[in-house]
Design an enzyme around this catalytic site. Sequence first.
Site, PDB file in Angstrom:
ATOM      1  N   ALA A 139       0.843  -1.307  -0.240  1.00 51.46           N
ATOM      2  CA  ALA A 139      -0.170   0.187  -0.052  1.00 51.46           C
ATOM      3  C   ALA A 139       0.804   1.098   0.000  1.00 51.46           C
ATOM      4  CB  ALA A 139      -0.792  -0.013   1.332  1.00 51.46           C
ATOM      5  N   LYS A 140       0.269   2.366  -0.330  1.00 51.98           N
ATOM      6  CA  LYS A 140       1.144   3.710  -0.041  1.00 51.98           C
ATOM      7  C   LYS A 140       0.099   4.881  -0.051  1.00 51.98           C
ATOM      8  CE  LYS A 140       5.448   5.207  -0.466  1.00 51.98           C
ATOM      9  NZ  LYS A 140       6.656   4.268  -0.141  1.00 51.98           N
TER      10      LYS A 140
END
Length: 437
Positions: free
Chosen positions: A126-127
């Site tokens: 994720a980011k």
Amino acid sequence: MSQASSPAGAPALLHPLPSYLQADKLGPWGNYLQQVDRVIPHLGSLARWAETLKRPKRILIVDVPIHMDDGTVAHFEGYRVQHNVSRGPGKGGVRFHQDVTLSEVMALSAWMSIKNAAVNVPYGGAKGGIRVDPKKLSRGELERMTRRYTSEIGIIIGPNKDIPAPDVNTNEQIMAWMMDTYSMNTGSTSTGVVTGKPVDLGGSLGRREATGRGVFTVGAEAAKHIDLDIATARVAVQGFGNVGGVAGKLFAEAGARIVAVQDHGGTIYREAGLDVPSLLRHVAATGSVAGFAQAEVIADDKFWDVDCEILIPAALEQQITRDNAGRIKARMIIEGANGPTTPEADDILQERNVLVLPDVIANAGGVTVSYFEWVQDFSSFFWDEAEINARLVRIMKEAFAGVWQVSQDHKVSLRTATFIVACKRILHTRELRGLYP
Ligand code: NAD
């Protein structure tokens, strides 16, 4: 968004890609897609699941309105992308930068999936990010923006769902505000919702230095394979923040000469080697390497021509391109930054026999110690720094040795080898879990 598999195993699309996945073919997301295409022929029967790597699982775009100190209301655009969660909760940093885009965050989230699988920590990728120049905000504005952003993405993050961490322009203080905001909203202190926190708030010893330490560890291992002596090597570093600063310090301590450093403020050079502890103090005091007295200033573009054995890009993506890859003198490039080398540049460097240690293994030290932090938070039992560093070094060395072997066996670059290892792990869990419903 559905797809089917042809009898030969190649994915056949039933519907065209959504527009946001088609855009920006030359940007970081486009680079990531090319990297995936290079690995598909090596995935065997798991290739039938490969399309899943080309589509983020979940994308959240949020409006972040805050009161500015002058009484006006400002709106910032924020993102959180969960690329893949087959192997565990999403995990990846939060970036505050004026050039953040959805395409960039998508690519960074995907590289997190690959990285976490490459070092075999039980996370997906994720980011997040906000399109903002945080240097223009007061401390109060920065805190309000961080808290509102955290509230907005609060519906998809959590210790068992998605765990943010620091990235460019975010640090321990911002993680503390994120942790507090999430905890206030959920009604109980939840230290495990973010990593990279201050040690006094459930952070881990060794986390701040972990990415740079991993860069150094992998670099030192790779150097043995190409008969490169770290103790006499000349090193050029782009980006002298959390990653580049620590990596530079560790290489200097091992005897290497740090001959050139570039950051957002300019480029400095000293053939005899920069005094790294002094430079770190200068950057801490002024915010940049610019104005450091014990060095000469060179033009930013000349950075790529510097005579050196090791180059460490540790700033932003797409820095090494087909325009400068042919000029680089280094024998080895260690990617501290995420996505610093474009696929065209990768090909040029491979032809020129420059060894590229890809981001997805070289900078995985940070997320590895983030994993240790998360584990320590769950048990509220904290380890000493020697134990953390020893575990980090062991994981990095083992992961690198595995990737090196795959690159030899398949006669592919270390990047493709890392993607082979990681994509097989991700797609194997995908297959085991099956499709719901
Ligand atoms: P940071 O904010 O601490 O430092 C960023 C550095 O890049 C600063 O020295 C800044 O001056 C420099 N920089 C910014 N724009 C530049 C430009 N246009 N030209 C040259 N230099 C420029 O960030 P960081 O945490 O060190 O992250 C650096 C890179 O490492 C990013 O790509 C990040 O995604 C990656 N990374 C960070 C971690 C981590 O744990 N912090 C982990 C893995 C990967």
